[in-house]
Write an enzyme that holds these catalytic residues in place. Sequence first.
Site, PDB file in Angstrom:
ATOM      1  N   ASP A   1       9.486   2.737  -0.695  1.00 11.05           N
ATOM      2  CA  ASP A   1       8.486   3.420   0.127  1.00 11.05           C
ATOM      3  C   ASP A   1       8.826   3.122   1.592  1.00 11.05           C
ATOM      4  O   ASP A   1       8.551   2.036   2.096  1.00 11.05           O
ATOM      5  CB  ASP A   1       7.092   2.907  -0.253  1.00 11.05           C
ATOM      6  CG  ASP A   1       5.990   3.531   0.594  1.00 11.05           C
ATOM      7  OD1 ASP A   1       6.304   4.185   1.612  1.00 11.05           O
ATOM      8  OD2 ASP A   1       4.812   3.340   0.244  1.00 11.05           O
TER       9      ASP A   1
ATOM     10  N   TYR B   1       0.865  -1.188   0.000  1.00 10.78           N
ATOM     11  CA  TYR B   1       0.000   0.000   0.000  1.00 10.78           C
ATOM     12  C   TYR B   1       0.896   1.231   0.000  1.00 10.78           C
ATOM     13  O   TYR B   1       1.779   1.373   0.847  1.00 10.78           O
ATOM     14  CB  TYR B   1      -0.874  -0.019   1.254  1.00 10.78           C
ATOM     15  CG  TYR B   1      -1.787   1.177   1.391  1.00 10.78           C
ATOM     16  CD1 TYR B   1      -2.856   1.361   0.515  1.00 10.78           C
ATOM     17  CD2 TYR B   1      -1.588   2.104   2.412  1.00 10.78           C
ATOM     18  CE1 TYR B   1      -3.704   2.455   0.655  1.00 10.78           C
ATOM     19  CE2 TYR B   1      -2.430   3.193   2.555  1.00 10.78           C
ATOM     20  CZ  TYR B   1      -3.485   3.360   1.674  1.00 10.78           C
ATOM     21  OH  TYR B   1      -4.331   4.435   1.816  1.00 10.78           O
TER      22      TYR B   1
ATOM     23  N   LYS C   1       5.187   9.887   8.157  1.00 10.38           N
ATOM     24  CA  LYS C   1       4.904   9.437   9.539  1.00 10.38           C
ATOM     25  C   LYS C   1       5.883   9.997  10.568  1.00 10.38           C
ATOM     26  O   LYS C   1       5.746  11.144  10.958  1.00 10.38           O
ATOM     27  CB  LYS C   1       4.819   7.908   9.571  1.00 10.38           C
ATOM     28  CG  LYS C   1       3.685   7.404   8.639  1.00 10.38           C
ATOM     29  CD  LYS C   1       3.115   6.093   9.064  1.00 10.38           C
ATOM     30  CE  LYS C   1       2.146   5.518   8.051  1.00 10.38           C
ATOM     31  NZ  LYS C   1       0.756   5.770   8.303  1.00 10.38           N
TER      32      LYS C   1
HETATM   33  N1  HOZ Z   1      -2.154   1.169   6.731  1.00  4.81           N
HETATM   34  C1  HOZ Z   1      -2.362   2.572   6.872  1.00  4.81           C
HETATM   35  C2  HOZ Z   1      -1.074   3.201   7.224  1.00  4.81           C
HETATM   36  N2  HOZ Z   1      -0.067   2.959   6.282  1.00  4.81           N
HETATM   37  C3  HOZ Z   1      -3.404   2.818   7.897  1.00  4.81           C
HETATM   38  C4  HOZ Z   1      -3.741   4.243   8.149  1.00  4.81           C
HETATM   39  C5  HOZ Z   1      -4.809   4.790   7.262  1.00  4.81           C
HETATM   40  O1  HOZ Z   1      -4.916   4.409   6.100  1.00  4.81           O
HETATM   41  O2  HOZ Z   1      -5.543   5.630   7.764  1.00  4.81           O
END
Ligand code: HOZ
Length: 428
Positions: free
Chosen positions: A240, A145, A268
Amino acid sequence: MSVGPLSKKMFSRAQALIPGGVNSPVRAFKNVDGDPFFVRRAKGSRIEDVDGKHYLDYVGSWGPNILGHAPIPVTNAIHEAAKDGISYGIPNVGEVEMAQKIIDWVPSVEKVRMTNSGTEATMSCVRLARGFTGRDKIIKFEGHYHGHVDSLLVAAGSGALTFGEPDSAGIPQSFAAETLTLPYNDAEKLEEAFAKYGEQIAAIITESYPANAGLIFPKKGFLQLMRDLTEKHGALLIFDEVMTGFRLAKGGVQELEGFTADLVAMGKVIGGGLPVGAFGGRADIMEYLAPNGPVYQAGTLSGNPLAMVAGLTQLRELEEQNGYAQLTNLGTRFGDGLRKILSDKGIPHRLNQVGSMFCLYFLDEEIVNVSSVTKQDFSIFKKLFWACLEEGIYLAPSPYETGFISMAHTADDIDETLTVIQDVVAKW
Ligand code: HOZ
């Protein structure tokens, strides 16, 4: 178990006003078949919800809060900086200091640009790779993702997997057609893709350690294969590191694996909890960006002075407090303890853990890609999630998400969590 009455009431109100009641789908608790609690405040390793219930938090705002919630140095720095202005849209000193810090810490980054989110960072990397190479196709891996970027929301992880809709509506077929999706850790498929489309491939984009289908590690040689194939075919390698960057080591997975990519997407931790992303890499590629080059990329709030000060303060604290060693100790204590509890009880599992990141899978086989992840019995995870929540332990509300430990967690916090889990599984 369900959440308290005030959370329930607030969620009903939110659903009338906000699609699904949330501003990011994974917050809706759909993958654990429930409704979310609403937070009132958070401090250190703990969250308090609007009903006054406290939770030990293993989500940490999905990664950014590496010092814990509301760390005093960061809140003080934001408070002080805000007195001098909240946003300028004019170059500020914090941007230069942040750029210097990233370049000092992250191998392969010679120039860097700030964004407001990890999504913007990966989106900009892809555009830049296409502009630099003059090619259109991108390789991404199933279950990875990279935020909600059109061309990357194909066979994606996290919320996209959670809701069983790997391909979002609203993305033209023609965009998706430029994205080749491959199973992760499959060397043969990767070689085949380059043999077939080598001249058309602008870049591979990969999560450094995939952390949106749980937490998966590259097989030995797989990263090097990506490096070799991209070099051989004139494509770029985009790492990433939004999840792993600044969390696992100063230089992220590139440092851990002794490996360099051409472009790196970050986010982050680097923002200290404020909305921040960044991307950087080889200077010759980065120079393709406007205003010097032909690839347009911009942002009114990019390099925001409060975000820069929050991020810089968080990184300084991490360094001064020898944070990575501390986080690794806590992660290992948690991982070893949890494995023992589950093994003693004879519950088939894999706990993938590195430093302060972890994911528990309820099946006993090596997790190599998203196909392994989806083999597990999700009902066991849901049972554990709700039992832990009841006892005041907040795990990520989806088996596809990674858990995070912060520096505000103590050994006692970890032991308290393990005791809760031990008591929970004792009843199974
Ligand atoms: N897996 C997502 C963070 N990489 C969760 C947070 C989101 O999408 O709100």
